[in-house]
Design a protein around this motif. Structure first.
Motif, PDB file in Angstrom:
ATOM      1  N   ASP A  16      -3.256   6.564   9.975  1.00 11.47           N
ATOM      2  CA  ASP A  16      -4.825   6.462   9.870  1.00 11.47           C
ATOM      3  C   ASP A  16      -4.951   5.995   8.090  1.00 11.47           C
ATOM      4  OD1 ASP A  16      -7.813   6.378  10.442  1.00 11.47           O
ATOM      5  OD2 ASP A  16      -7.824   8.280   9.667  1.00 11.47           O
ATOM      6  N   HIS A  17      -4.517   6.904   7.504  1.00 10.47           N
ATOM      7  CA  HIS A  17      -4.795   6.925   5.968  1.00 10.47           C
ATOM      8  C   HIS A  17      -4.186   5.296   5.521  1.00 10.47           C
ATOM      9  CE1 HIS A  17      -5.010   8.000   1.932  1.00 10.47           C
ATOM     10  NE2 HIS A  17      -3.638   7.817   1.645  1.00 10.47           N
ATOM     11  N   ILE A  18      -2.997   5.022   6.042  1.00  8.81           N
ATOM     12  CA  ILE A  18      -2.717   3.460   5.483  1.00  8.81           C
ATOM     13  C   ILE A  18      -3.571   2.695   5.973  1.00  8.81           C
ATOM     14  CG2 ILE A  18      -0.864   1.842   5.992  1.00  8.81           C
ATOM     15  CD1 ILE A  18       0.271   3.932   4.163  1.00  8.81           C
ATOM     16  N   LEU A  19      -4.058   2.354   7.158  1.00  8.30           N
ATOM     17  CA  LEU A  19      -5.191   1.796   7.770  1.00  8.30           C
ATOM     18  C   LEU A  19      -6.551   1.761   6.724  1.00  8.30           C
ATOM     19  CD1 LEU A  19      -4.381   1.644  11.330  1.00  8.30           C
ATOM     20  CD2 LEU A  19      -3.704  -0.042   9.730  1.00  8.30           C
ATOM     21  N   HIS A  20      -6.588   2.973   6.450  1.00  6.77           N
ATOM     22  CA  HIS A  20      -7.681   3.221   5.634  1.00  6.77           C
ATOM     23  C   HIS A  20      -7.866   2.503   4.232  1.00  6.77           C
ATOM     24  CE1 HIS A  20     -11.595   5.932   5.813  1.00  6.77           C
ATOM     25  NE2 HIS A  20     -11.639   5.220   4.871  1.00  6.77           N
ATOM     26  N   ASP A  30      12.495   6.786   4.492  1.00  5.73           N
ATOM     27  CA  ASP A  30      11.889   8.078   4.218  1.00  5.73           C
ATOM     28  C   ASP A  30      10.874   8.588   5.291  1.00  5.73           C
ATOM     29  OD1 ASP A  30      11.865  10.456   3.003  1.00  5.73           O
ATOM     30  OD2 ASP A  30      10.543   9.754   1.352  1.00  5.73           O
ATOM     31  N   ASN A  31      11.319   8.539   6.617  1.00  9.86           N
ATOM     32  CA  ASN A  31      10.707   9.044   7.718  1.00  9.86           C
ATOM     33  C   ASN A  31       9.173   8.515   7.618  1.00  9.86           C
ATOM     34  OD1 ASN A  31      10.169  10.369   9.971  1.00  9.86           O
ATOM     35  ND2 ASN A  31       9.326  12.245   8.819  1.00  9.86           N
ATOM     36  N   ALA A  32       9.271   7.128   7.346  1.00  8.01           N
ATOM     37  CA  ALA A  32       7.849   6.266   7.019  1.00  8.01           C
ATOM     38  C   ALA A  32       6.954   6.349   7.995  1.00  8.01           C
ATOM     39  CB  ALA A  32       8.138   4.939   6.344  1.00  8.01           C
ATOM     40  N   VAL A  33       5.558   6.285   7.530  1.00  6.30           N
ATOM     41  CA  VAL A  33       4.466   6.015   8.519  1.00  6.30           C
ATOM     42  C   VAL A  33       4.422   4.566   8.516  1.00  6.30           C
ATOM     43  CG1 VAL A  33       1.951   6.323   9.021  1.00  6.30           C
ATOM     44  CG2 VAL A  33       3.417   8.299   8.190  1.00  6.30           C
ATOM     45  N   LEU A  59       0.947  -1.167  -0.020  1.00  6.39           N
ATOM     46  CA  LEU A  59       0.022  -0.007  -0.210  1.00  6.39           C
ATOM     47  C   LEU A  59       0.819   1.471   0.139  1.00  6.39           C
ATOM     48  CD1 LEU A  59      -2.248  -1.393   2.769  1.00  6.39           C
ATOM     49  CD2 LEU A  59      -2.938  -1.192   0.440  1.00  6.39           C
ATOM     50  N   GLU A  60       0.486   2.360  -0.857  1.00  2.00           N
ATOM     51  CA  GLU A  60       1.321   3.611  -0.785  1.00  2.00           C
ATOM     52  C   GLU A  60       2.623   3.276  -1.307  1.00  2.00           C
ATOM     53  OE1 GLU A  60       1.731   6.618  -0.989  1.00  2.00           O
ATOM     54  OE2 GLU A  60       0.121   7.620  -1.140  1.00  2.00           O
ATOM     55  N   ASN A  61       3.688   4.293  -1.070  1.00  2.00           N
ATOM     56  CA  ASN A  61       4.971   4.138  -1.164  1.00  2.00           C
ATOM     57  C   ASN A  61       5.703   5.268  -0.553  1.00  2.00           C
ATOM     58  OD1 ASN A  61       7.079   2.373  -2.540  1.00  2.00           O
ATOM     59  ND2 ASN A  61       7.445   4.234  -3.708  1.00  2.00           N
ATOM     60  N   GLU A  62       6.733   5.224   0.123  1.00  2.00           N
ATOM     61  CA  GLU A  62       7.501   6.239   0.764  1.00  2.00           C
ATOM     62  C   GLU A  62       6.672   7.363   1.232  1.00  2.00           C
ATOM     63  OE1 GLU A  62       9.737   7.544  -2.757  1.00  2.00           O
ATOM     64  OE2 GLU A  62      10.932   5.946  -2.914  1.00  2.00           O
ATOM     65  N   TYR A  63       5.677   6.819   2.292  1.00  2.00           N
ATOM     66  CA  TYR A  63       4.535   7.837   2.631  1.00  2.00           C
ATOM     67  C   TYR A  63       4.945   8.087   4.012  1.00  2.00           C
ATOM     68  CZ  TYR A  63      -0.176   9.422   3.866  1.00  2.00           C
ATOM     69  OH  TYR A  63      -1.085  10.170   4.182  1.00  2.00           O
ATOM     70  N   SER A  64       5.204   9.546   4.220  1.00  2.00           N
ATOM     71  CA  SER A  64       5.510  10.121   5.611  1.00  2.00           C
ATOM     72  C   SER A  64       4.886  11.061   5.959  1.00  2.00           C
ATOM     73  CB  SER A  64       7.019  10.604   5.273  1.00  2.00           C
ATOM     74  OG  SER A  64       7.281  11.656   4.306  1.00  2.00           O
ATOM     75  N   ALA A  65       3.608  11.336   5.235  1.00  2.00           N
ATOM     76  CA  ALA A  65       2.580  12.408   5.671  1.00  2.00           C
ATOM     77  C   ALA A  65       2.098  12.190   6.980  1.00  2.00           C
ATOM     78  CB  ALA A  65       1.415  12.805   4.638  1.00  2.00           C
ATOM     79  N   ARG A  66       1.963  13.099   7.917  1.00  2.00           N
ATOM     80  CA  ARG A  66       1.464  13.070   9.192  1.00  2.00           C
ATOM     81  C   ARG A  66       0.263  14.235   9.433  1.00  2.00           C
ATOM     82  NH1 ARG A  66       6.194  10.387   9.503  1.00  2.00           N
ATOM     83  NH2 ARG A  66       6.636   8.927  10.733  1.00  2.00           N
ATOM     84  N   GLY A  67      -0.732  14.017  10.202  1.00  2.00           N
ATOM     85  CA  GLY A  67      -1.720  14.918  10.672  1.00  2.00           C
ATOM     86  C   GLY A  67      -3.123  14.433  10.181  1.00  2.00           C
TER      87      GLY A  67
END
Length: 826
Positions: A232-236, A257-260, A218-226
């Motif tokens: 929450d986005h990954i689990l969604h 990459d500061n991953a979530v 799921l996703e790739n190099e995902y580090s967005a937070r907030g």
């Protein structure tokens, strides 16, 4: 793909002065006396690690006929046994569908067990509401072919993939409509539709349905937070995937990459590259942590002192098995940075990561390709679309082991030696934790301290050593010896110190059980084994004499035809001269025994293993081989290398081939006559170089020339005579040139392109109907002496007085021959 943190954070840029400082430090270090010369390298493995633990969330699954997959905190488990798979990336939508079958079999012959692939949204829904799953976009057909060849599949569905695709794979229309990569209801609604379409394509192909799909990224190099982002986005996304029928045993997210990384339901995967096109530096990069043994999994978390910048991240990562999905199988080139990798640059990283504890080794890329035609735009990453780099419009060769047109690179054979090893011994290696020496390198500039690790379970395991560093040659390690402090004994490997040559990287066994006796150690690398007859195959690294140390036991005989046997303290030592004969025979009173073969490294690169005519066999051939049931396909541009030898010998000679004489040691060989094809391209210059627009700078780096610049490029018409098929399976056009960017057109349509990096440009014509071969046009733009572009030093041409070069040096036609040997029992 790739590590965005390095591209966008100025703190990660390396200017020329910093790199020169690194280089000076390395030169200085080379003059330091070899600190390893006075004493052995000590690895304390007396204390057993804690037992692997279950993960705090369910993962795995079962097929309808009862096959199971699961995992614990240390390794994967298949049907109740440890499993160590090798995974290779191959993008179906970047390759002609008529050739998928052959290319999947090439990957399998090279030891790949799991095919990973991106599903690029923009390749399938470039125009809103118009999904395209036809031709080379036929995901279902691709996965079905993988299944037909007993290959597992790991699907990377994004929705944002990157992979150097326009918008990271998101369609233009989607970006223009709404915010992406967050829990925005409009965005998630489109994601739900996209995942639903993927679900329709893949219905019935998941593990629980008896299919080959074992993983989903799921996703790739995902580090967005907030709010609406992060975990929450990954689990969604995971929930949407499952609702769409994308129900795999394992779900993954990239861990760099500061991953979530959510604390449940998904597994982090890691990566590392020998170089990077995304770096802003225009000089050689500083030493890479990927050539040092470490248990830090995130490359960017390794400081210059080789210590962790964020131990808290390491603690979180340690709760999962060490999976990789993006160990560089090569490297793409961007317009501003064009690294050229060697096979050793790629392979040495594998030794390091295996020694550091990896239990799933995944390559990005293992097979190159070509971007498909877009319906509205080109589909490559570019600065014009807001991304950091300009990639070729068409070519995605990636310097991968299998190239853009299916051609075999030098790295394929080198990596295959590790894949054969993992195929036979990976189940033993997987549960083994990694142990590091008491004396470790002090920094990334440390060239004198030997780089060593061990993986052990109880008193048996493997020693990993690396003396290769990209760009910076490491000095010979004199008087090299490892002292393994085990729970029940101390083992010195080898008994007397040896010198490890510059560039060497190897894996040595320790206390390998051979049934009747114990191989205490060998200074040769395990390649593979056969059960009938029981045979262990090793190979020697040039400059390191192979020595085998066996425990002597009553009733066990050790005989050698490859070197002398000496005995000391209950240990029989055998020094071997590599070759294709049985070097050592370990027998017992009943007459049963174990054969040991010690090949040269060159012979090991040409060794294959397959089940043919009802029996598992070793196959020796310098040709590119792949196996389709009982058919052996031999490919090569040199017809004299289309020979093949078998052990055990075939029960009957194959039709159309004659036995080669004499036999090559234990291998019985076959050859046949191949009709050589001689053909020359006709080349005619159409246009001299006209006005050349100056290089433009983007936000940070040089921008690739616009399409209009090619209107005034130097150009040539190339006519390739048609070649009668016969034994010719493909025709390559090999173009040697000097310049900046070259493009090849077919009847006015762009076929592929090339950013010059000093190597000949090889273009496969298999996908182009031969009636178009007299309509090829080559265009070359000039390279300027002072262009802000990184080129390897060996690639820089001699510039004429005007400071620019656009020269066509040579055009060759290179036929690829194919022979098929049918070994199906009559």
């Amino acid at each position: 793909m790739k590590i965005n943190l390095r591209r966008r954070n100025p703190g990660f840029r390396l200017g020329a002065s910093l790199v020169l400082t690194f280089a000076a430090a390395l030169v200085a270090s080379a003059a330091v006396p070899n600190k390893a010369s006075s004493s052995p390298i000590v690895i304390d493995a007396k204390t057993a690690p804690s037992r692997p633990q279950p993960l705090p969330f369910p993962a795995g699954g079962q097929t309808p006929d009862g096959h199971t997959l699961s995992l614990n905190s240390r390794y994967l488990v298949r049907d109740g046994k440890p499993w160590f798979p090798v995974m290779g990336e191959f993008h179906y939508s970047r390759y002609p569908e008529t050739q998928w079958d052959e290319e999947i079999l090439k990957m399998k012959a090279g030891g790949i067990q799991v095919v990973s692939t991106y599903v690029f949204w923009i390749h399938h829904e470039e125009i809103e509401g118009q999904f395209d799953w036809q031709g080379q976009r036929n995901l279902r057909r691709f996965v079905e072919l993988c299944a037909s060849h007993d290959m597992y599949v790991w699907v990377r569905v994004g929705p944002w993939d990157h992979g150097e695709v326009r918008n990271g794979g998101l369609p233009d229309w989607l970006i223009q409509k709404t915010a992406t990569r967050e829990n925005n209801p409009v965005y998630l609604g489109y994601v739900r539709r996209f995942f639903g379409e993927i679900g329709k394509q893949l219905g019935g192909l998941f593990w629980k349905e008896g299919g080959p799909i074992v993983g989903l990224q799921l996703e790739n190099e995902y580090s967005a937070r907030g709010p609406g982002k992060g975990e929450d986005h990954i689990l969604h996304l995971r929930q949407i995937a499952q609702e769409a029928g994308l129900d795999a045993p394992f779900y993954a997210v990239t861990g760099w990459d500061n991953a979530v990384v959510p604390s449940r339901d998904v597994l982090p995967v890691f990566g590392g590259y020998a170089d990077g096109f995304w770096w802003r530096s225009l000089v050689d990069l500083a030493p890479s942590s990927n050539y040092f043994f470490t248990q830090i999994r995130c490359e960017e978390n390794v400081g210059d002192d080789l210590r962790s910048k964020r131990p808290d991240i390491d603690a979180l990562d340690a709760a999962y098995p060490f999976f990789t999905a993006e160990m560089g199988g090569g490297m793409a080139v961007a317009y501003h940075r064009r690294p050229l990798l060697s096979a050793d640059d790629t392979a040495a990283m594998e030794v390091v990561k295996l020694g550091s504890g990896v239990v799933l080794y995944g390559y990005y890329m293992f097979h190159g390709g070509t971007n498909p035609d877009g319906k509205k735009t080109t589909l490559q990453e570019s600065q014009a679309t807001g991304y950091p780099n300009d990639l070729p419009v068409k070519s995605y060769d990636f310097q991968a082991p299998l190239g853009e047109f299916g051609e075999t690179k030098a790295s394929y054979g080198v990596l295959k030696t590790f894949h054969l090893f993992l195929g036979d011994f990976g189940s033993s290696l997987a549960p083994m934790p990694s142990y590091l020496p008491e004396r470790m390198p002090e920094s990334k500039q440390d060239t004198w301290t030997p780089r060593v690790a061990a993986r052990l379970q109880g008193d048996h395991g493997f020693i990993f050593l690396n003396n290769h560093e990209r760009t910076y040659a490491l000095p010979e390690k004199k008087n090299f010896q490892v002292k393994l402090e085990l729970s029940s004994s101390v083992v010195y490997v080898p008994r007397r110190p040896v010198n490890v040559p510059t560039g060497a990287y190897a894996i040595w066994p320790v206390n390998l059980n051979l049934g009747w006796t114990l191989l205490r150690y060998a200074t040769a690398q395990l390649l593979c084994k056969l059960d009938d007859p029981q045979t262990y195959v090793f190979f020697a690294w040039p400059g390191i004499s192979p020595e085998f140390a066996f425990e002597e036991k009553d009733g066990v005989s050790i005989a050698s035809s490859g070197g002398p046997v000496t005995r000391e303290g209950g240990i029989a030592y055998v020094r071997i001269e590599p070759g294709t004969q049985v070097a050592i025979r370990v027998g017992n009173r009943s007459g049963a025994g174990v054969n040991i073969i010690v090949l040269s490294r060159e012979q090991a690169l040409h060794t294959w293993k397959a089940t043919l005519a009802g029996r598992e066999r070793l196959v020796l051939s310098a040709a590119q081989l792949y196996f389709d049931q009982d058919r052996v396909h031999m490919l090569g541009t040199d017809s004299s290398r289309l020979k093949v030898s078998f052990f055990p010998a075939l029960e009957r000679d194959p039709a159309g081939f004659v036995a080669a004489a004499p036999a090559d040691g234990i291998f019985k060989g076959y050859t046949t006559r191949v009709q050589q094809v001689w053909s020359m391209a006709r080349v005619r210059k159409l246009q001299d170089l006209g006005v050349d627009p100056p290089v433009k700078l983007g936000k940070e780096v040089a921008m690739a020339p616009e399409d209009s610049a090619f209107n005034t490029a130097a150009s040539w018409k190339i006519n390739v005579p048609r070649v009668e098929p016969g034994s010719v399976s493909n025709v390559f056009l090999q173009i040697a040139y000097e310049g900046d960017v070259a493009r090849l057109y077919v009847d006015g349509k762009l076929l592929t392109d090339n950013f010059y990096n000093g190597t000949p440009w090889l273009i496969g014509l298999k996908s182009i109907p031969s009636q178009y071969w007299d309509r090829l046009e080559l265009k070359i733009l000039p390279l300027h002496d002072h262009s802000p572009i990184y080129l390897p030093a060996s690639a820089r041409p001699v510039f004429p007085p005007d400071g620019q070069v656009a020269k066509l040096k040579d055009v060759k036609i290179v036929p690829e021959y194919e022979l098929v040997m049918d070994l199906k029992p009559r």
